[in-house]
Motif scaffolding. Structure first.
Motif, PDB file in Angstrom:
ATOM      1  N   MET A   1       0.832  -1.208   0.000  1.00 51.60           N
ATOM      2  CA  MET A   1       0.000   0.000   0.000  1.00 51.60           C
ATOM      3  C   MET A   1       0.865   1.256   0.000  1.00 51.60           C
ATOM      4  SD  MET A   1      -3.081   1.010  -0.147  1.00 51.60           S
ATOM      5  CE  MET A   1      -4.072   2.466   0.142  1.00 51.60           C
ATOM      6  N   ASN A   2       1.906   1.246   0.825  1.00 55.17           N
ATOM      7  CA  ASN A   2       2.805   2.400   0.868  1.00 55.17           C
ATOM      8  C   ASN A   2       3.502   2.607  -0.476  1.00 55.17           C
ATOM      9  OD1 ASN A   2       2.177   2.931   3.525  1.00 55.17           O
ATOM     10  ND2 ASN A   2       3.841   1.656   4.329  1.00 55.17           N
ATOM     11  N   PHE A   3       3.812   1.480  -1.134  1.00 50.52           N
ATOM     12  CA  PHE A   3       4.447   1.584  -2.452  1.00 50.52           C
ATOM     13  C   PHE A   3       3.516   2.260  -3.447  1.00 50.52           C
ATOM     14  CE2 PHE A   3       4.807  -0.295  -6.704  1.00 50.52           C
ATOM     15  CZ  PHE A   3       6.088   0.124  -7.045  1.00 50.52           C
ATOM     16  N   ILE A   4       2.240   1.893  -3.396  1.00 45.75           N
ATOM     17  CA  ILE A   4       1.262   2.488  -4.328  1.00 45.75           C
ATOM     18  C   ILE A   4       1.109   3.975  -4.058  1.00 45.75           C
ATOM     19  CG2 ILE A   4      -1.155   2.468  -5.041  1.00 45.75           C
ATOM     20  CD1 ILE A   4      -1.205  -0.517  -4.478  1.00 45.75           C
ATOM     21  N   ALA A   6       3.296   5.942  -2.654  1.00 48.65           N
ATOM     22  CA  ALA A   6       4.531   6.618  -3.063  1.00 48.65           C
ATOM     23  C   ALA A   6       4.578   6.797  -4.578  1.00 48.65           C
ATOM     24  CB  ALA A   6       5.743   5.811  -2.571  1.00 48.65           C
ATOM     25  N   TRP A   7       4.111   5.794  -5.311  1.00 45.08           N
ATOM     26  CA  TRP A   7       4.099   5.892  -6.769  1.00 45.08           C
ATOM     27  C   TRP A   7       3.134   6.978  -7.232  1.00 45.08           C
ATOM     28  CZ3 TRP A   7       0.508   5.148 -10.679  1.00 45.08           C
ATOM     29  CH2 TRP A   7       1.024   5.003 -11.965  1.00 45.08           C
ATOM     30  N   ILE A   8       1.961   7.036  -6.591  1.00 47.34           N
ATOM     31  CA  ILE A   8       0.979   8.075  -6.948  1.00 47.34           C
ATOM     32  C   ILE A   8       1.543   9.462  -6.660  1.00 47.34           C
ATOM     33  CG2 ILE A   8      -1.281   9.043  -6.336  1.00 47.34           C
ATOM     34  CD1 ILE A   8      -2.263   6.198  -5.909  1.00 47.34           C
ATOM     35  N   TYR A   9       2.221   9.604  -5.523  1.00 44.09           N
ATOM     36  CA  TYR A   9       2.786  10.912  -5.169  1.00 44.09           C
ATOM     37  C   TYR A   9       3.901  11.307  -6.152  1.00 44.09           C
ATOM     38  CZ  TYR A   9       5.026  14.640  -2.547  1.00 44.09           C
ATOM     39  OH  TYR A   9       5.561  15.846  -2.169  1.00 44.09           O
ATOM     40  N   LEU A  15      -0.556  12.006 -13.395  1.00 46.21           N
ATOM     41  CA  LEU A  15      -1.884  11.456 -13.116  1.00 46.21           C
ATOM     42  C   LEU A  15      -2.932  12.557 -13.067  1.00 46.21           C
ATOM     43  CD1 LEU A  15      -0.921   8.818 -10.389  1.00 46.21           C
ATOM     44  CD2 LEU A  15      -1.460   8.403 -12.791  1.00 46.21           C
ATOM     45  N   GLY A  16      -2.565  13.691 -12.451  1.00 47.40           N
ATOM     46  CA  GLY A  16      -3.489  14.817 -12.423  1.00 47.40           C
ATOM     47  C   GLY A  16      -3.788  15.336 -13.820  1.00 47.40           C
ATOM     48  N   GLY A  17      -2.769  15.351 -14.682  1.00 42.72           N
ATOM     49  CA  GLY A  17      -2.976  15.779 -16.053  1.00 42.72           C
ATOM     50  C   GLY A  17      -3.903  14.848 -16.815  1.00 42.72           C
ATOM     51  N   LEU A  18      -3.723  13.541 -16.629  1.00 44.11           N
ATOM     52  CA  LEU A  18      -4.611  12.583 -17.284  1.00 44.11           C
ATOM     53  C   LEU A  18      -6.044  12.740 -16.791  1.00 44.11           C
ATOM     54  CD1 LEU A  18      -2.349   9.397 -17.239  1.00 44.11           C
ATOM     55  CD2 LEU A  18      -2.858  10.871 -19.203  1.00 44.11           C
TER      56      LEU A  18
END
Length: 562
Positions: A1-4, A6-9, A15-18
């Motif tokens: 979960m922490n990995f996910i 961290a990847w999102i951050y 991701l915000g642009g998409l």
């Protein structure tokens, strides 16, 4: 979960642009794409892309005054979109504009070190995209493709880390800039300008990345025997440059006017002004901007887009000049704003220059946020100012879909961006009526024209011969069962801005004499939605057909010659 997490951050901006592209582009498409049909221009690029699918070679087998990459980019859509071809093409345009808004907002926000906090990037993206909906004709465009590829390439280059670790990103960025130049010839000078401005002039890899698309196109055209024809067709289309020069002469004084207004509002004396008179100077500067706002408001409310776009464009150029020459923000911001000004200027060298300027007007607003950032004493005031600007652009985008009579000038109307009736009057479905037009609605007048074209085509087919259409209706050929026998789908300027190209179309008509029925449109397509019937006597192929061919039939909107 922490990995996910961290990847999102780590990739939050992408991701915000998409997410923004999907949401903003999707909402705009749902709100505006289904309304209106422009008989003069809609479908021209898609109809020409169909020629690529039929195995024809640009310039050799058909006339095309632009660079050819956009034709290949749209060919898969033309092949696979089905009966909703035009609606899906409009969706792609809106998603491209939303992506443009986010990328330019990200570059400005990054260069200015996030002056508006966490809300700055989405708010600036809303401002940039809000301008796109105002008076924009949502049809497929080589200009928008060039804007999209060049922006993506510039963003990749500016975001590339220094040293060997960023070499791949630099290569990709410069390659995209080179590909943008294959969409529109006005972008030819942009890739080498970026290479030099960003200090990569001594990198051979940068020059090769920017040059390989053009070198590949020249090699291809040489092999297929189309190089000389490409030179003739691309370099003789000088009419857009003439239009741009006229706009420069007519409206560039607005730039000087805006520059002086910014100086006076900031209290910088252009002449020897006593210190005690600074308040009067600031008041005069505010008054100049107030007068500009009043003039723009009237143009926006009652007049077509051309004057609005030119005045807004040069006013913002003048405001930029103040920051670049007087306030001197960070050097990297200077470079970015300079790129933006040049990028917009290149885009303006377009047949629809006024619409291109207006669709990028929101992006042009972004450097003015420097001013809000500098003068606002508190962050909430900055955010409120940016949010108000976003609200104004969104309101203008909505208002652009309507038509208003000018109370000061009789018989002048502000046309909606589709060059059709307002959205509320476009209630006639084109599903099953126009090939490729599923999901579109139009006005009663344009609907009658399309039905009348069906009748003209039926009469032409009864003769047992092929048929051609002059000069409008290029969208007819994108999905029709018949192929266009002429080397051009839209027989009008700027495609025929050169007399040699007009004579080429005339020779094509003569070579098929006795085996071709020519359907000639009686009235200009741009004003048919208002039921204005302005006679078509140009370009040369239309006048030649009426003079040297025999009229065999006539409908309400068309004449048939053989």
């Amino acid at each position: 979960m922490n990995f996910i997490l961290a990847w999102i951050y780590k990739y939050r901006t992408v991701l915000g642009g998409l997410l923004f592209t999907a949401a903003a582009g999707g909402l705009a498409h749902a709100a505006w794409s289904s309304s209106g049909w422009n008989v003069a221009q809609d479908g021209m690029l898609l109809a020409t892309s169909r020629r690529i699918l039929e195995g024809q070679v640009p310039y050799r087998d058909f006339i095309w005054s632009q660079m050819p990459l956009a034709l290949w980019l749209h060919a898969p859509l033309t092949a696979w979109a089905g009966d909703a071809l035009f609606l899906q093409a409009r969706a792609i345009i809106w998603f491209q504009l939303a992506a443009l808004a986010w990328i330019w907002a990200w570059m400005v926000n990054r260069v200015l070190r996030r002056p508006l906090g966490a809300l700055g990037l989405p708010l600036m993206a809303v401002i940039a995209f809000g301008g796109a909906g105002y008076s924009f004709l949502p049809i497929e465009s080589d200009t928008v493709n060039a804007l999209f590829l060049s922006t993506l390439g510039l963003a990749l280059r500016l975001g590339a880390p220094a040293g060997p670790s960023g070499s791949a990103r630099r290569w990709l960025g410069y390659s995209l800039l080179g590909l943008a130049a294959l969409c529109k010839q006005s972008f030819w000078i942009f890739p080498p300008a970026v290479v030099l401005a960003l200090g990569d002039g001594r990198r051979l890899s940068a020059w090769l990345a920017a040059a390989w698309p053009m070198m590949g196109l020249i090699l291809y055209l040489s092999i297929v025997g189309a190089l000389y024809a490409a030179w003739q067709q691309v370099f003789t289309g000088t009419l857009p440059l003439v239009w741009y020069w006229n706009a420069l002469i007519a409206y560039s004084m607005n730039g000087l006017y805006a520059y002086l207004a910014m100086r006076w509002m900031e209290g910088v004396p252009p002449l020897n002004v006593p210190a005690k008179a600074r308040w009067l100077q600031r008041l005069a500067g505010a008054g100049m901007w107030g007068l500009t706002a009043v003039l723009l408001a009237r143009l926006i409310l009652y007049t077509a887009a051309a004057k609005t776009a030119a005045m807004l464009f040069w006013s913002l150029i003048g405001a930029w000049s103040y920051f670049l020459l007087e306030r001197r923000p960070a050097a990297r911001a200077d470079v970015l704003i300079g790129f933006l000004a040049w990028w917009l200027g290149l885009a303006a060298c377009s047949f629809d220059d006024q619409r291109v300027l207006v669709l990028t007007a929101g992006i042009m607003s972004l450097p003015l946020l420097i001013w809000i950032w500098r003068i606002a004493p508190r962050r909430w005031i900055r955010v409120a100012g940016v949010a108000a600007t976003a609200a104004v652009w969104l309101a203008l985008s909505h208002y652009a879909q309507e038509v208003r009579p000018d109370p000061l000038v009789s018989r002048r109307y502000r046309s909606p961006p589709t060059l059709d009736a307002p959205r509320g009057e476009c209630v006639y479905s084109l599903t099953g009526v126009l090939a490729g037009g599923a999901g579109l609605n139009t006005s009663s007048n344009v609907y009658a024209v399309i039905l009348d074209l069906h009748e003209a085509v039926r009469r032409a087919e009864q003769t047992g011969h092929a048929y051609a259409i002059l000069p409008d209706m290029p969208g007819h050929w994108a999905r029709s069962t018949a192929l266009n026998p002429l080397p051009l789908d839209w027989v009008a300027n700027p495609e025929l801005s050169d007399s040699a190209l007009q004579e080429q179309v005339v020779r094509a008509l003569e070579s098929r004499r006795g085996r071709l029925v020519i359907i000639v449109q009686k009235f200009q397509g741009r004003v048919l939605w208002r039921d204005e019937r302005r006679q078509y006597n140009w370009p040369l192929p239309v006048a030649y057909t009426r003079k040297y061919f025999k009229r065999i039939a006539e409908t309400q909107y068309f004449e048939l010659y053989q």
